[in-house]
Design a protein around this motif. Structure first.
Motif, short mmCIF file in Angstrom:
data_model
loop_
_atom_site.label_atom_id
_atom_site.label_comp_id
_atom_site.label_asym_id
_atom_site.label_seq_id
_atom_site.Cartn_x
_atom_site.Cartn_y
_atom_site.Cartn_z
N GLN A 12 0.83 -1.20 0.00
CA GLN A 12 0.00 0.00 0.00
C GLN A 12 0.86 1.26 0.00
O GLN A 12 0.51 2.26 -0.61
CB GLN A 12 -0.93 0.01 1.21
N ILE A 13 2.00 1.21 0.66
CA ILE A 13 2.91 2.36 0.70
C ILE A 13 3.47 2.63 -0.69
O ILE A 13 3.52 3.77 -1.15
CB ILE A 13 4.06 2.11 1.69
N ALA A 14 3.88 1.58 -1.36
CA ALA A 14 4.55 1.73 -2.65
C ALA A 14 3.58 1.90 -3.82
O ALA A 14 4.01 2.30 -4.90
CB ALA A 14 5.45 0.53 -2.91
N ALA A 15 2.31 1.66 -3.63
CA ALA A 15 1.36 1.69 -4.75
C ALA A 15 1.34 3.03 -5.47
O ALA A 15 1.43 3.10 -6.70
CB ALA A 15 -0.04 1.32 -4.25
N TRP A 16 1.22 4.13 -4.71
CA TRP A 16 1.19 5.46 -5.34
C TRP A 16 2.50 5.78 -6.04
O TRP A 16 2.51 6.38 -7.11
CB TRP A 16 0.90 6.54 -4.30
N LEU A 17 3.60 5.39 -5.43
CA LEU A 17 4.91 5.68 -6.02
C LEU A 17 5.08 4.95 -7.35
O LEU A 17 5.55 5.52 -8.33
CB LEU A 17 6.01 5.32 -5.04
N TRP A 18 4.68 3.70 -7.37
CA TRP A 18 4.76 2.93 -8.62
C TRP A 18 3.80 3.49 -9.65
O TRP A 18 4.11 3.55 -10.84
CB TRP A 18 4.46 1.45 -8.37
N PHE A 19 2.62 3.92 -9.22
CA PHE A 19 1.66 4.49 -10.14
C PHE A 19 2.22 5.74 -10.81
O PHE A 19 2.13 5.90 -12.03
CB PHE A 19 0.35 4.83 -9.42
N LEU A 20 2.83 6.63 -10.02
CA LEU A 20 3.40 7.85 -10.59
C LEU A 20 4.55 7.55 -11.55
O LEU A 20 4.68 8.17 -12.60
CB LEU A 20 3.87 8.78 -9.48
N ALA A 21 5.40 6.60 -11.17
CA ALA A 21 6.52 6.24 -12.04
C ALA A 21 6.02 5.62 -13.34
O ALA A 21 6.48 5.96 -14.43
CB ALA A 21 7.46 5.29 -11.32
N ALA A 22 5.05 4.73 -13.23
CA ALA A 22 4.52 4.07 -14.43
C ALA A 22 3.76 5.05 -15.30
O ALA A 22 3.78 4.96 -16.53
CB ALA A 22 3.61 2.91 -14.02
N LEU A 23 3.09 6.01 -14.68
CA LEU A 23 2.34 7.02 -15.43
C LEU A 23 3.27 7.81 -16.33
O LEU A 23 2.98 8.03 -17.51
CB LEU A 23 1.62 7.95 -14.46
N SER A 24 4.40 8.22 -15.80
CA SER A 24 5.37 8.97 -16.61
C SER A 24 5.97 8.08 -17.70
O SER A 24 6.19 8.53 -18.82
CB SER A 24 6.48 9.51 -15.72
N ASP A 25 6.22 6.83 -17.37
CA ASP A 25 6.82 5.92 -18.36
C ASP A 25 5.88 5.63 -19.52
O ASP A 25 6.33 5.43 -20.65
CB ASP A 25 7.23 4.60 -17.70
N ARG A 26 4.58 5.60 -19.26
CA ARG A 26 3.62 5.31 -20.33
C ARG A 26 3.64 6.38 -21.42
O ARG A 26 3.29 6.10 -22.57
CB ARG A 26 2.20 5.21 -19.77
N ALA A 27 4.05 7.58 -21.10
CA ALA A 27 4.12 8.65 -22.10
C ALA A 27 5.15 8.34 -23.18
O ALA A 27 5.08 8.87 -24.29
CB ALA A 27 4.45 9.97 -21.44
N TRP A 28 6.11 7.49 -22.88
CA TRP A 28 7.16 7.14 -23.84
C TRP A 28 6.76 5.96 -24.71
O TRP A 28 7.57 5.47 -25.48
CB TRP A 28 8.46 6.82 -23.10
N GLN A 29 5.55 5.48 -24.59
CA GLN A 29 5.08 4.35 -25.38
C GLN A 29 3.90 4.78 -26.25
O GLN A 29 2.77 4.36 -26.03
CB GLN A 29 4.66 3.20 -24.47
N PRO A 30 4.15 5.61 -27.27
CA PRO A 30 3.03 6.15 -28.05
C PRO A 30 2.34 5.10 -28.92
O PRO A 30 1.20 5.30 -29.32
CB PRO A 30 3.70 7.22 -28.92
N ASP A 31 3.00 3.98 -29.21
CA ASP A 31 2.39 2.98 -30.07
C ASP A 31 1.36 2.11 -29.35
O ASP A 31 0.54 1.46 -29.97
CB ASP A 31 3.46 2.09 -30.71
N ARG A 32 1.38 2.11 -28.02
CA ARG A 32 0.43 1.32 -27.26
C ARG A 32 -0.85 2.11 -27.02
O ARG A 32 -0.83 3.32 -26.85
CB ARG A 32 1.02 0.93 -25.91
#
Length: 131
Positions: A34-54
Motif C-alpha cells: 500500500q505504501i509503494a502503490a502510489w509511487l509505482w503508479f506515478l513512475a509508471a504514469l510517466s513511463d507510459r508517455a514514452w510508449q506512443p504505439d500502445r
C-alpha cells in the motif's frame, strides 16, 4: 521519508502490536504494498508517455495531462511548487495534489502568466515538516 523508512515504521508498529507471527509476512507485505502503490503508479504514469504505439487508457492519459499541467504551472505559482515538491520528496501524499483548491488552479490558471506578475496564491497550506 524514503520508502525504506516508511516500511521500517510499519514493521516496527506491526512487531510491537503482533502477538503471533502466524501470517505475519503476508500481512506485512500487504501493508508495504500500500505504501509503494502510489509511487509505482506515478513512475509508471510517466513511463507510459514514452510508449506512443500502445493504446493508452483514458485514465492514464488524464493522469499524464494532469502531471504535465502541474509541471507547466509550477514555475509561476509558488503554492503549486511547494505542494509538488513536497509530494515528490514524499513529505505529502500524492493525493494532496488532488485538493479541490489546487485542482481548480490546475484546471483554470493560464500558463501564459508572466513570472513578474505571478503572486503566491492562497490555497491549502502544506502540513509542517516531520521532526
Amino acid at each position: 521519508m524514503t520508502v525504506a523508512v516508511m516500511e521500517a515504521v510499519v514493521l516496527d508498529a506491526m512487531l510491537t502490536t503482533t502477538r503471533t507471527l502466524d501470517g505475519f509476512p503476508r500481512r506485512f507485505q500487504c501493508k508495504i504494498a500500500q505504501i509503494a502503490a502510489w509511487l509505482w503508479f506515478l513512475a509508471a504514469l510517466s513511463d507510459r508517455a514514452w510508449q506512443p504505439d500502445r493504446a493508452t487508457p483514458r485514465l492514464v492519459r488524464a493522469g499524464q495531462w494532469y502531471l504535465n499541467r502541474w509541471q507547466q504551472l509550477i514555475p509561476n505559482n509558488s503554492t503549486l511548487f511547494i505542494h509538488y515538491v513536497r509530494m515528490m520528496n514524499m513529505l505529502s501524499s500524492p493525493a494532496a495534489l488532488l485538493h479541490p483548491a489546487l485542482l481548480l488552479k490546475i484546471l483554470f490558471q493560464s500558463r501564459c502568466l508572466a513570472p513578474s506578475h505571478a503572486r503566491p496564491t492562497p490555497g491549502p497550506s502544506p502540513p509542517p515538516l516531520p521532526r
